[in-house]
Design a protein around this motif. Structure first.
Motif, PDB file in Angstrom:
ATOM      1  N   ILE A  52       0.829  -1.203   0.000  1.00 39.80           N
ATOM      2  CA  ILE A  52       0.000   0.000   0.000  1.00 39.80           C
ATOM      3  C   ILE A  52       0.862   1.251   0.000  1.00 39.80           C
ATOM      4  O   ILE A  52       0.605   2.210  -0.720  1.00 39.80           O
ATOM      5  CB  ILE A  52      -0.979  -0.023   1.193  1.00 39.80           C
ATOM      6  CG1 ILE A  52      -2.013  -1.126   0.971  1.00 39.80           C
ATOM      7  CG2 ILE A  52      -1.637   1.339   1.401  1.00 39.80           C
ATOM      8  CD1 ILE A  52      -2.833  -1.458   2.194  1.00 39.80           C
ATOM      9  N   ARG A  53       1.917   1.247   0.800  1.00 38.36           N
ATOM     10  CA  ARG A  53       2.819   2.402   0.846  1.00 38.36           C
ATOM     11  C   ARG A  53       3.499   2.601  -0.518  1.00 38.36           C
ATOM     12  O   ARG A  53       3.631   3.734  -0.994  1.00 38.36           O
ATOM     13  CB  ARG A  53       3.867   2.222   1.940  1.00 38.36           C
ATOM     14  CG  ARG A  53       4.757   3.445   2.130  1.00 38.36           C
ATOM     15  CD  ARG A  53       5.623   3.323   3.356  1.00 38.36           C
ATOM     16  NE  ARG A  53       4.850   3.286   4.582  1.00 38.36           N
ATOM     17  CZ  ARG A  53       4.458   4.367   5.255  1.00 38.36           C
ATOM     18  NH1 ARG A  53       4.767   5.559   4.817  1.00 38.36           N
ATOM     19  NH2 ARG A  53       3.772   4.251   6.366  1.00 38.36           N
ATOM     20  N   GLY A  58       3.711   5.903  -5.512  1.00 34.40           N
ATOM     21  CA  GLY A  58       3.849   5.832  -6.967  1.00 34.40           C
ATOM     22  C   GLY A  58       4.889   4.839  -7.436  1.00 34.40           C
ATOM     23  O   GLY A  58       5.260   4.829  -8.608  1.00 34.40           O
ATOM     24  N   GLN A  59       5.377   3.986  -6.561  1.00 38.43           N
ATOM     25  CA  GLN A  59       6.381   2.997  -6.934  1.00 38.43           C
ATOM     26  C   GLN A  59       5.765   1.802  -7.643  1.00 38.43           C
ATOM     27  O   GLN A  59       6.457   1.057  -8.325  1.00 38.43           O
ATOM     28  CB  GLN A  59       7.144   2.522  -5.703  1.00 38.43           C
ATOM     29  CG  GLN A  59       7.917   3.621  -5.024  1.00 38.43           C
ATOM     30  CD  GLN A  59       8.483   3.178  -3.678  1.00 38.43           C
ATOM     31  OE1 GLN A  59       8.313   2.050  -3.258  1.00 38.43           O
ATOM     32  NE2 GLN A  59       9.144   4.093  -3.004  1.00 38.43           N
ATOM     33  N   ILE A  60       4.464   1.609  -7.439  1.00 35.85           N
ATOM     34  CA  ILE A  60       3.737   0.533  -8.100  1.00 35.85           C
ATOM     35  C   ILE A  60       2.591   1.183  -8.858  1.00 35.85           C
ATOM     36  O   ILE A  60       1.805   1.933  -8.284  1.00 35.85           O
ATOM     37  CB  ILE A  60       3.170  -0.497  -7.088  1.00 35.85           C
ATOM     38  CG1 ILE A  60       4.299  -1.194  -6.343  1.00 35.85           C
ATOM     39  CG2 ILE A  60       2.288  -1.516  -7.797  1.00 35.85           C
ATOM     40  CD1 ILE A  60       3.810  -2.138  -5.259  1.00 35.85           C
TER      41      ILE A  60
END
Length: 75
Positions: A52-53, A58-60
């Motif tokens: 979730i983090r 925006g990393q995933i």
């Protein structure tokens, strides 16, 4: 899972989230070692928190699911 175990799991996960939100670096294995009796139940919650983090940062990239209309046009 007993009410006592569930309460302990809630408290442990809340502690984990508080530490992360405070900017403290946590080694998941070290944190889990503090709770050997609920580590198996706590691990998936920690993994979900990381996911979730990463999505929030925006990393995933989140891809919306295909609608039924989209699937029909693919066929």
């Amino acid at each position: 899972m007993s009410n006592q175990e569930e309460s302990r799991l809630d408290e442990a996960f809340a502690e984990y989230l508080r530490l992360i939100d405070a900017g403290e670096f946590l080694d998941d294995a070290v944190f889990l070692s503090r709770y050997p009796d609920i580590a198996d139940q706590l691990q998936p919650l920690i993994t979900s928190a990381h996911t979730i983090r990463a999505m929030a940062d925006g990393q995933i990239e989140i891809t919306p699911p295909l609608s039924s209309e989209s699937l029909t046009t693919l066929v």
